[in-house]
Design a protein around this motif. Structure first.
Motif, PDB file in Angstrom:
ATOM      1  N   GLN A 130       0.793  -1.192   0.083  1.00 53.79           N
ATOM      2  CA  GLN A 130       0.103  -0.030   0.003  1.00 53.79           C
ATOM      3  C   GLN A 130       0.837   1.144   0.091  1.00 53.79           C
ATOM      4  O   GLN A 130       0.720   2.242  -0.710  1.00 53.79           O
ATOM      5  N   ARG A 131       1.818   1.225   0.746  1.00 55.77           N
ATOM      6  CA  ARG A 131       2.837   2.308   0.972  1.00 55.77           C
ATOM      7  C   ARG A 131       3.497   2.532  -0.706  1.00 55.77           C
ATOM      8  O   ARG A 131       3.715   3.532  -0.933  1.00 55.77           O
ATOM      9  N   GLN A 132       3.999   1.360  -1.132  1.00 56.43           N
ATOM     10  CA  GLN A 132       4.675   1.542  -2.528  1.00 56.43           C
ATOM     11  C   GLN A 132       3.859   2.235  -3.378  1.00 56.43           C
ATOM     12  O   GLN A 132       4.138   2.811  -4.141  1.00 56.43           O
ATOM     13  N   ARG A 187       1.403   4.239  -2.980  1.00 55.72           N
ATOM     14  CA  ARG A 187       1.292   5.705  -2.676  1.00 55.72           C
ATOM     15  C   ARG A 187       2.586   6.455  -3.032  1.00 55.72           C
ATOM     16  O   ARG A 187       2.505   7.338  -3.747  1.00 55.72           O
ATOM     17  N   TRP A 188       3.797   5.746  -3.005  1.00 50.04           N
ATOM     18  CA  TRP A 188       4.957   6.262  -3.288  1.00 50.04           C
ATOM     19  C   TRP A 188       4.999   6.783  -4.999  1.00 50.04           C
ATOM     20  O   TRP A 188       5.382   7.707  -5.312  1.00 50.04           O
ATOM     21  N   ARG A 189       4.628   5.549  -5.677  1.00 50.61           N
ATOM     22  CA  ARG A 189       4.229   5.564  -7.034  1.00 50.61           C
ATOM     23  C   ARG A 189       3.354   6.506  -7.529  1.00 50.61           C
ATOM     24  O   ARG A 189       3.890   7.293  -8.539  1.00 50.61           O
ATOM     25  N   ALA A 190       2.397   6.946  -6.889  1.00 52.19           N
ATOM     26  CA  ALA A 190       1.360   7.857  -7.230  1.00 52.19           C
ATOM     27  C   ALA A 190       2.150   9.287  -7.005  1.00 52.19           C
ATOM     28  O   ALA A 190       1.840  10.127  -7.747  1.00 52.19           O
ATOM     29  N   ILE A 191       2.935   9.535  -5.914  1.00 50.86           N
ATOM     30  CA  ILE A 191       3.518  10.669  -5.629  1.00 50.86           C
ATOM     31  C   ILE A 191       4.580  10.900  -6.962  1.00 50.86           C
ATOM     32  O   ILE A 191       4.658  11.948  -7.240  1.00 50.86           O
ATOM     33  N   LEU A 192       5.324   9.978  -7.525  1.00 53.24           N
ATOM     34  CA  LEU A 192       6.185  10.107  -8.599  1.00 53.24           C
ATOM     35  C   LEU A 192       5.431  10.472  -9.608  1.00 53.24           C
ATOM     36  O   LEU A 192       5.877  11.546 -10.565  1.00 53.24           O
ATOM     37  N   ARG A 193       4.470   9.748 -10.011  1.00 53.79           N
ATOM     38  CA  ARG A 193       3.498  10.292 -11.195  1.00 53.79           C
ATOM     39  C   ARG A 193       2.904  11.639 -10.984  1.00 53.79           C
ATOM     40  O   ARG A 193       2.908  12.536 -12.086  1.00 53.79           O
ATOM     41  N   GLU A 194       2.479  11.930 -10.143  1.00 52.70           N
ATOM     42  CA  GLU A 194       1.924  13.576  -9.677  1.00 52.70           C
ATOM     43  C   GLU A 194       3.014  14.505  -9.909  1.00 52.70           C
ATOM     44  O   GLU A 194       2.860  15.642 -10.439  1.00 52.70           O
ATOM     45  N   ALA A 195       4.337  14.291  -9.251  1.00 49.80           N
ATOM     46  CA  ALA A 195       5.327  15.130  -9.431  1.00 49.80           C
ATOM     47  C   ALA A 195       5.659  15.510 -10.928  1.00 49.80           C
ATOM     48  O   ALA A 195       5.881  16.413 -11.381  1.00 49.80           O
TER      49      ALA A 195
END
Length: 288
Positions: free
Chosen positions: A163-165, A167-175
């Motif tokens: 789940q945390r992974q 979320r991290w990938r979503a942060i990379l996409r949004e950035a």
């Protein structure tokens, strides 16, 4: 007096019959190039990363979350333009919205070039509120890969779960969507510090607060290639870890006379590497 019908397309409010007619028209008629150029300024402000499977034969299918942002947050309508990219190839697709969750590709635009230097960043694993901004900033700066590292003084002792992974990938996409970058950095599994040192490629640099004099520019090669940089946790690296790094052939370096927070040090070191190697020079895409 009866209210006027909303002329927006289906999925965006309005009369369903009118919406379906308009969607059919937009899907079957290719917009005039002047129209695409007119909408270009707004299109480059709204970018969406879509998997390659959702971009096929000139049609883009947005996720439920992306469509909610398009419809409810950005208030865009059929006929408006956005951009889509797949996170792996350096091309933005200019997309005209045509209906619920779909758009038609009407052109392409090049993206700013990726750094010639393959920069791999090994930040120590931090608590959530500190680590997530690190991921965001490293994506914006141009890191090619990010490898979380467990060190002796890490407050977080376990690798991230699925789940945390996610979320991290979503942060990379949004950035990447926000900064105009088209290629997402690879997010690799968490490693221990000794294993990370052993597997790191290219020149290796470890930010160490007890290193008195050696700066990055003193030991950084000028030729592009792979550069791996390490930043420790809140308490820094232990003397034993510093010895381990030197024995592995890594360079211990200082980031200056002030004590930096670890969430500051990782983006700073990444930016310094790319700056010293000339990878932060202007590389604008062709917006003509």
């Amino acid at each position: 007096m009866a209210p006027r019908a909303n002329r927006a397309g289906a999925g965006l409010g309005g009369d369903p019959h009118q919406a379906s007619v308009k969607e059919h028209h937009l899907a079957s008629v290719k917009p005039h190039p002047a129209s695409v150029k007119q909408h270009h300024a707004s299109a480059k402000q709204h970018r969406f990363c879509v998997p390659p499977g959702q971009l096929h034969d000139g049609t883009v299918v947005f996720s439920d979350e992306q469509w909610h942002q398009i419809r409810a947050v950005l208030r865009l309508r059929p006929g408006d333009m956005v951009r889509a990219f797949d996170g792996a190839t350096p091309v933005d697709h200019v997309v005209q919205l045509v209906g619920p969750k779909e758009g038609t590709v009407v052109g392409t635009r090049p993206q700013p070039p990726e750094p010639k230097t393959r920069l791999v960043v090994y930040p120590a694993l931090l608590q959530r509120d500190k680590f997530e901004p690190v991921l965001q900033k490293l994506t914006e700066i141009g890191a090619a890969a990010i490898v979380p590292v467990l060190t002796a003084r890490c407050l977080v002792r376990e690798p991230a779960d699925d789940q945390r992974q996610a979320r991290w990938r979503a942060i990379l996409r949004e950035a990447a969507e926000q900064c105009g970058r088209g290629v997402l950095p690879a997010l690799l599994p968490t490693q221990t510090f000794p294993r990370a040192l052993a597997s790191a490629e290219g020149s290796r640099f470890v930010a160490y607060e007890r290193e008195p004099r050696r700066q990055l520019r003193d030991v950084l090669r000028s030729a592009p290639g792979t550069v791996s940089v390490f930043v420790g946790p809140e308490g820094g690296y232990t003397p034993e870890e510093a010895d381990c790094a030197e024995h592995a052939g890594a360079h211990l370096i200082t980031l200056g006379p002030r004590v930096l927070r670890t969430e500051t040090a990782s983006p700073l070191l990444a930016a310094l590497v790319l700056y010293e190697l000339g990878d932060l020079s202007s590389g604008h895409s062709d917006d003509a």
